[in-house]
Design an enzyme around this catalytic site. Structure first.
Site, PDB file in Angstrom:
ATOM      1  N   SER A 163      16.656 -16.166   4.415  1.00 15.94           N
ATOM      2  CA  SER A 163      17.816 -15.300   4.193  1.00 15.94           C
ATOM      3  C   SER A 163      18.687 -15.101   5.429  1.00 15.94           C
ATOM      4  O   SER A 163      19.801 -14.582   5.335  1.00 15.94           O
ATOM      5  CB  SER A 163      17.361 -13.926   3.666  1.00 15.94           C
ATOM      6  OG  SER A 163      16.602 -13.248   4.643  1.00 15.94           O
ATOM      7  N   PRO A 213       0.827  -1.223   0.000  1.00 12.41           N
ATOM      8  CA  PRO A 213       0.000   0.000   0.000  1.00 12.41           C
ATOM      9  C   PRO A 213       0.855   1.264   0.000  1.00 12.41           C
ATOM     10  O   PRO A 213       1.926   1.314   0.609  1.00 12.41           O
ATOM     11  CB  PRO A 213      -0.794  -0.113   1.308  1.00 12.41           C
ATOM     12  CG  PRO A 213      -0.737  -1.551   1.678  1.00 12.41           C
ATOM     13  CD  PRO A 213       0.562  -2.071   1.172  1.00 12.41           C
ATOM     14  N   VAL A 229       2.446   2.892  -2.480  1.00 15.41           N
ATOM     15  CA  VAL A 229       3.620   3.067  -3.353  1.00 15.41           C
ATOM     16  C   VAL A 229       3.255   3.757  -4.670  1.00 15.41           C
ATOM     17  O   VAL A 229       4.129   3.989  -5.501  1.00 15.41           O
ATOM     18  CB  VAL A 229       4.327   1.723  -3.636  1.00 15.41           C
ATOM     19  CG1 VAL A 229       4.891   1.150  -2.362  1.00 15.41           C
ATOM     20  CG2 VAL A 229       3.387   0.737  -4.316  1.00 15.41           C
ATOM     21  N   LYS A 257      17.914  -4.186   1.624  1.00 15.38           N
ATOM     22  CA  LYS A 257      18.796  -4.617   2.711  1.00 15.38           C
ATOM     23  C   LYS A 257      20.087  -3.798   2.740  1.00 15.38           C
ATOM     24  O   LYS A 257      20.549  -3.369   3.819  1.00 15.38           O
ATOM     25  CB  LYS A 257      19.119  -6.102   2.561  1.00 15.38           C
ATOM     26  CG  LYS A 257      17.914  -7.015   2.789  1.00 15.38           C
ATOM     27  CD  LYS A 257      18.264  -8.458   2.503  1.00 15.38           C
ATOM     28  CE  LYS A 257      17.057  -9.387   2.736  1.00 15.38           C
ATOM     29  NZ  LYS A 257      17.358 -10.786   2.426  1.00 15.38           N
TER      30      LYS A 257
END
Length: 782
Positions: free
Chosen positions: A689, A367, A369, A732
């Site tokens: 990850s 939401p 963007v 990241k």
């Protein structure tokens, strides 16, 4: 013509030749013993009549072959005519002459002479041989029956005529000529009867012509009867309609007829498909026969209104200019390079193929963007109108395809209703929140969308309310969703998905300074002279007061700061420059709402800095590991998902399999329990990850070697120690940079993803690529 040589005397002597003035007739044949009026206008004919009146009042009349010939000669007239007597002559005011003439006998022209301005003929009287008595009676009876049958049908002859006709039966020739003069035969047929000198042949020809005329008249009456019947129906309908109008007028309902007339005029002017035109005219006829007070009339009237109001062929004139489209997209949205590039590719294809048929675009992202505003920018870039329908919470198929008109309050579906409001049949149509639809006992709206969003089928989209096909192929459909998981597979298969990632902190700063702050200054009645935000202040708002992928909350917080400043200006009536710094943000927004992830203050055993991806962007993820006396169990905490727990198990198994190489006691697991914890336990975490981070923490705690706090890492680990690539690398790395970490370990297979990171960030960071876990430990352990 028949042979007439037998009409004349056998010796052919000249003693029977006669000479009389000639008047050629147009469009008529005069029979012997018949009295009729002749109108004469040509000079020669008038002079011929004058000469005849001066002599014995006899004139010779014959018919012209072509009535258009003004000056006829011997070849332009029929050779057999009638000797006649002039009984009355009248000169008319216009110069013409009306002559009343009586036929006397047939004559065959021998010679034609132009004498002193009028025509004179030499002719031979036609001799007739009477019929034997029996044959005469039979001929007269047969012709009379046929003539009576005709006159009974036509009704053109009075009863007194038949009484007079009986008196003529003594002279069969005169009898036949009298009947022939009463029949509407063609000119050539009458001339044949006149030339028929043989009475028996004349009766046979007359009978044949009467029978033919009777058949023609009967057929004509049948045709007239059909036409009259149709006319009677139309007149009856017209009469009843007039009566209805009069009754309505008396009852004060005359306005209804005006409304129907208005509908008729609109239908004539409106261009619709053939099917729609046929249906709307049929419905209008039904409406005319209904009482205006009936509920059914209201339903029909609303249906006609809906069909007329739709933009069947009305298009907005769109022109695709890629340079202009690029400028508009860049002006309205910062970043989003991949979605912009895909949209420009799509528009370029439309320029080349000159048609809109193509894939349906689906913009997927968190939401805030800019998915919906991106669709709006496409409409602006292409010059089309913009239409939007929110599908969030829609669970009824009728919302898409409409209700059938049998239901009270029936309406078309959302697509047709929106097109009616838009007024064009080729807008950019945004189907917002397509993943929020649900299904229940009323049907599945996502299944109803299959036809509308299929380029091969939507040319004939059939709404239940309209019940006629409507062409949706000119529409550029753009759908938006937060996740693909909730979109049914058949519907997902019809769309081309464009992923829109969340904004990074770096991008949010750019958006806030370039878009949000100027916009909120305008909306709150302020200017750049009143308020200035420092760079650190915007960063503080992003880090401590918002946690989102988009920028909606960031805009709200900026607006909140400006509202407080606007209030201060109004209350003090002093307009001065307010500089918003990082330290003064708390004055306007209160205490920070979110804890900022930060780098550890010192290198410690068993603590590793990992990297995580969230919808709000990248985060530092601290991973802790400790050992304690036990029996070799592994405990994993921190509200972790199944995938992350399995990664922890894989990491421990790898350490146990490589304990000798790592200088760890081989039987360490018999006397020790390992506990791996990821702080902020209230926040759910999952994904593979963190595999190498957890492995590094376990090795650190078992070897007693600390891990550098200035190194962050992300990657999936396998049982053999391979480092696998992960997603969200851009977010990241930006999170690591924002928190002062400039060295990051990633999988060697993530090299291709580094290009997405801004070059200014790349220059400030050291990216270490690892293929095996041994390389990770070599970089990380001190």
């Amino acid at each position: 013509m028949i042979n007439i040589s037998k009409f004349f005397s056998q010796d052919g002597s000249d003693s029977i030749k006669k000479q009389l003035p000639l008047v050629p007739l147009r469009d008529m044949v005069l029979f012997p013993f018949i009295t009729t009026s002749v109108f004469v206008g040509r000079d020669k004919s008038i002079k011929a009549l004058s000469e005849a009146m001066a002599a014995d009042k006899k004139i010779f009349l014959t018919t012209q072959k072509d009535p258009e010939v003004v000056k006829p000669n011997i070849t332009d007239i029929f050779q057999v005519g009638t000797e006649a007597r002039i009984t009355q002559l009248l000169r008319l005011p216009d110069g013409t002459v009306k002559a009343l003439v009586e036929g006397l006998q047939r004559g065959k022209i021998v010679k034609l002479v132009d004498e002193d301005g009028y025509l004179v003929v030499e002719y031979v009287p036609v001799l007739e041989e009477p019929l034997p008595e029996k044959e005469k009676e039979a001929a007269i009876r047969t012709v009379t029956e046929a003539f009576e049958q005709y006159t009974h049908l036509a009704g053109t002859v009075s009863k007194s005529f038949f009484k007079n006709l009986e008196l003529l039966s003594v002279n069969e020739s005169r009898y036949a000529d009298t009947i022939a003069s009463q029949m509407p035969f063609k000119l050539i047929d009458k001339q044949q009867l006149l030339e028929s000198g043989n009475i028996e042949d004349r009766f046979l020809l007359l009978l044949k012509l009467i029978q033919k005329e009777t058949e023609v008249f009967t057929m004509s009456q049948k045709i007239k009867g059909r036409v009259k019947e149709q006319m009677d129906k139309l007149q009856k309908k017209h009469y009843l309609n007039e009566q209805m109008r009069a009754i309505k007028k008396e009852m004060g309902e005359d306005a209804e007829s005006g409304e129907i007339q208005d509908l008729e005029n609109r239908i004539k002017k409106k261009r619709m498909s053939k099917e729609a035109t046929s249906v709307v005219r049929r419905e209008l006829e039904k409406l005319k026969m209904m009482s205006p007070m009936s509920s059914e009339a209201t339903v029909v009237r609303n249906y006609i209104d809906c069909l007329i109001a739709l933009p069947w062929f009305k298009k907005s004139h769109s022109k695709i200019d890629l340079k202009k489209a690029q400028q508009i997209l860049d002006r309205d949205h910062y970043g989003l390079e991949k979605p912009k590039e895909r949209i420009l590719e799509y528009l370029a294809v439309q320029v080349l193929v000159k048609k809109i048929k193509g894939p349906i675009l689906c913009l997927v992202g968190p939401p805030g963007v800019g998915k919906t505003s991106l669709a709006k920018s496409v409409a602006t870039a292409t010059g089309r109108s913009f239409a939007r329908v929110s599908l969030g919470g829609v669970r009824d198929e009728a919302e898409i395809r409409g209700h059938r008109r049998t239901y009270v309050g029936a309406l078309p579906g959302k697509i047709i209703q929106t097109l009616k409001k838009t007024g064009y049949n080729n807008p950019v149509f945004c189907l917002d929140e397509i993943d929020k639809m649900t299904a229940d006992f009323r049907g599945d709206p996502s299944s109803a969308l299959l036809e509308a969003l299929d380029p091969e089928q939507n040319k004939n989209f059939n709404d239940h309310y309209l019940e006629v096909d409507y062409d949706l192929s000119e529409i550029l459909f753009i759908t938006t969703a937060n996740t693909l998981y909730d979109i049914p597979a058949p519907l997902r298969d019809r769309m081309e998905v464009i992923h829109i990632p969340g904004y990074t902190e770096y991008e949010k700063e750019k958006i806030a300074n370039g878009y949000l702050i100027p916009k909120q200054l305008r909306e709150n009645g302020l200017s750049g002279d009143d308020v200035v935000f420092s760079r650190n202040s915007v960063h503080t708002v992003i880090k401590n007061y918002t946690k989102e992928a988009g920028v909606r909350n960031l805009e709200r917080e900026i607006s909140s700061v400006l509202r407080k400043i606007a209030k201060e200006i109004v209350q003090t009536d002093i307009r001065k420059k307010h500089t918003i710094s990082a330290g003064s943000i708390a004055k306007y927004l209160g205490q920070p709402k979110f804890r900022d992830s930060a780098m550890e203050k010192e290198d410690r055993v068993g603590i590793v800095t990992g990297l995580a991806w969230t919808q709000a962007g990248g985060e530092l993820l601290t991973i802790e590991a400790v050992t304690m006396p036990g029996k070799g169990s592994v405990l994993v905490t921190g509200k972790l998902g199944d995938v992350m727990k399995e990664s922890a198990q894989a990491a421990v198994s790898y350490v146990r399999s490589r304990s000798k190489e790592l200088n760890i006691k081989e039987n360490f697991y018999k006397n020790l329990d390992i506990h791996i914890h990821v702080p902020e336990g209230a926040i759910p975490k999952d994904g593979p990850s963190a595999g190498i981070s957890m492995c590094a923490a376990v090795v650190s705690v078992l070897t007693g070697k600390p891990v550098s706090r200035k190194i962050a890492m992300t990657g999936e680990i396998t049982l053999r120690g391979r480092v696998l690539p992960v997603g969200g690398l851009k977010e990241k790395l930006l999170a690591a940079h924002a928190n002062g970490i400039h060295t990051v370990i990633v999988s060697v297979e993530n090299k291709k993803d580094i290009r997405e990171v801004p070059k200014s960030i790349q220059k400030q960071m050291e990216i270490l690529y690892a293929e095996d876990m041994s390389e990770v430990l070599k970089y990380a352990l001190l």
